[in-house]
Design an enzyme around this catalytic site. Structure first.
Site, mmCIF file in Angstrom:
data_model
loop_
_atom_site.group_PDB
_atom_site.id
_atom_site.type_symbol
_atom_site.label_atom_id
_atom_site.label_comp_id
_atom_site.label_asym_id
_atom_site.label_seq_id
_atom_site.Cartn_x
_atom_site.Cartn_y
_atom_site.Cartn_z
ATOM 1 N N PHE A 72 1.112 -1.322 -0.154
ATOM 2 C CA PHE A 72 0.242 0.157 0.260
ATOM 3 C C PHE A 72 0.748 1.184 -0.001
ATOM 4 O O PHE A 72 1.643 1.383 0.565
ATOM 5 C CB PHE A 72 -0.577 0.375 1.023
ATOM 6 C CG PHE A 72 -1.693 1.896 1.670
ATOM 7 C CD1 PHE A 72 -2.934 1.833 0.843
ATOM 8 C CD2 PHE A 72 -0.908 2.111 1.801
ATOM 9 C CE1 PHE A 72 -3.645 2.434 1.185
ATOM 10 C CE2 PHE A 72 -1.317 3.391 2.230
ATOM 11 C CZ PHE A 72 -2.863 3.975 1.037
ATOM 12 N N GLU A 73 0.696 1.561 -0.960
ATOM 13 C CA GLU A 73 1.446 3.503 -0.765
ATOM 14 C C GLU A 73 0.528 4.348 -1.997
ATOM 15 O O GLU A 73 0.262 3.750 -2.760
ATOM 16 C CB GLU A 73 2.263 2.793 -1.461
ATOM 17 C CG GLU A 73 3.220 2.258 -2.477
ATOM 18 C CD GLU A 73 4.439 2.361 -3.442
ATOM 19 O OE1 GLU A 73 5.513 2.970 -2.129
ATOM 20 O OE2 GLU A 73 4.872 2.323 -3.981
ATOM 21 N N ILE A 74 0.239 5.704 -1.240
ATOM 22 C CA ILE A 74 0.381 6.633 -2.405
ATOM 23 C C ILE A 74 1.329 7.667 -2.338
ATOM 24 O O ILE A 74 1.617 7.914 -1.104
ATOM 25 C CB ILE A 74 -1.326 6.958 -0.965
ATOM 26 C CG1 ILE A 74 -2.650 5.891 -1.211
ATOM 27 C CG2 ILE A 74 -2.025 8.637 -2.777
ATOM 28 C CD1 ILE A 74 -4.007 6.870 -0.520
#
Length: 384
Positions: free
Chosen positions: A283-285
């Site tokens: 998960f990364e933004i």
């Protein structure tokens, strides 16, 4: 002849008029000087991480129905997934939740990338889940496969040793290809060149909470470059020489290291050693322009030349984390506390009012955040 009082009143009238003109003509000025923004700045406490102040109320939707009018303001962003045809069941599982929890209201496009052509079945099962645009891309051969200059005999021996020591994915070349691609190349793909921000979506993950705000706009407005939900320690056996390479690079390029960086998140002794903390990058933004920038580009090219993606098993999670920690300011790295998330075996589940506000269905008692193997306390300590 004007009295001093009249001069003061005239000046006050001019200032107020300019404020209203700028508020309506410049969105960024309007947001920065809004009452909620001023309130956040006045009530934010020194000595605690920004996420503990919560997402400002102005970002939350006032309409709660699943189907809303198109948002008045959107970021230049896409949801990105690296997947194979065989991942289709896991992808639709993840994508359905992404739509239900967030994207049905916001309509951000999807970009799917694969080293082989996507099948018609994959395309049709994905496109039926969303009204948003969906793009399918082929990864260039040289960006994915092990380079010819890698000494295969040396790399093979390293894989055999990791298999013997039961290191997870220790014998896998495709896994190493994936780690190298996510570290050094995904942000260069033709389909992503027009985008500023991305949200990485993996197969077989869960989103537990309704998101009635746009994380991309939080990134954009607050000048963030990297967002995460889970942080933990890396397996030492996969990265024995990584930190030596990092130190070599920073010694040769001290001007690229950001002032007020997050070194204290990744090192307990000012950079002499690596404590193995990293943001779990499934998960990364993030800000694609940050990865495309001079500092990270030179850094990851230097690491690639070392061959550690194949002679060891360097992962994109520590590479991204070290890059963000060194080349961004610490306040540009954001913990998205509101995003309840599971990628087996670790879960982030919001607590208290945040859990209630998001209508989260995860068990907050099972959240990984304060387990001994979590690095969230080290992130919090950056701001004390």
């Amino acid at each position: 002849m004007m009295t001093p009082v009249r001069y003061i009143l005239l000046a006050f009238f001019i200032i107020i008029s300019l404020h209203y003109i700028l508020s309506f003509s410049h969105e960024e000025y309007g947001r920065a000087t809004s009452l909620s923004s001023i309130k956040d700045k006045l009530t934010s406490s020194p000595g605690k991480p920004p996420y503990q102040n919560g997402i400002p109320e102005e970002y939350y939707d006032t309409v709660k129905e699943d189907k809303q009018p198109p948002p008045q303001r959107k970021a230049n962003a896409a949801i990105v997934s690296l997947a194979r045809n065989g991942d289709i069941d896991g992808i639709v599982f993840s994508m359905k939740q992404m739509e239900d929890r967030f994207n049905k209201k916001y309509g951000y496009p999807y970009v799917f990338l694969n080293e082989e052509a996507f099948s018609e079945e994959f395309k049709s099962r994905v496109k039926v889940l969303t009204d948003a645009p969906v793009h399918f891309g082929l990864i260039p051969h040289d960006h994915w496969y092990q380079p010819d200059w890698i000494d295969e005999k040396k790399a093979s021996a390293a894989r055999d040793e990791m298999v013997k020591n039961q290191v997870i994915y220790g014998g896998s070349v495709p896994y190493r290809n994936m780690c190298r691609y996510n570290s050094a190349f995904f942000f260069k793909h033709e389909l992503l060149k027009g985008f500023k921000y991305y949200w990485r979506m993996e197969p077989d993950i869960r989103y537990f909470c309704d998101l009635n705000f746009d994380p991309f706009l939080v990134m954009q407005d607050q000048k963030k470059v990297y967002g995460f939900t889970i942080s933990l320690y890396e397996y030492e056996a996969t990265i024995p020489s990584l930190w030596s390479a990092v130190k070599e690079f920073t010694a040769a390029n001290p001007g690229l290291v950001s002032p007020d960086n997050a070194m204290a998140f990744i090192s307990d002794d000012g950079g002499e050693t690596y404590n193995r903390c990293h943001f779990w990058s499934n998960f990364e933004i993030g800000d694609l322009d940050f990865w495309r920038g001079e500092a990270y580009t030179k850094f990851v090219e230097f690491l690639d030349e070392k061959g550690g993606f194949y002679y060891e098993r360097w992962g994109d999670a520590p590479v991204h984390s070290i890059g963000a920690a060194l080349f961004a300011r610490k306040d540009q790295i954001h913990f998205f506390n509101e995003v309840g998330y599971l990628h087996n075996p670790f879960m982030h589940c919001p607590q208290g009012e945040v859990h209630t506000k998001g209508k989260c269905w995860c068990d907050p008692r099972k959240s990984f955040d304060r387990e001994w193997y979590s690095c969230l306390n080290r992130y919090d300590a950056l701001f004390k």
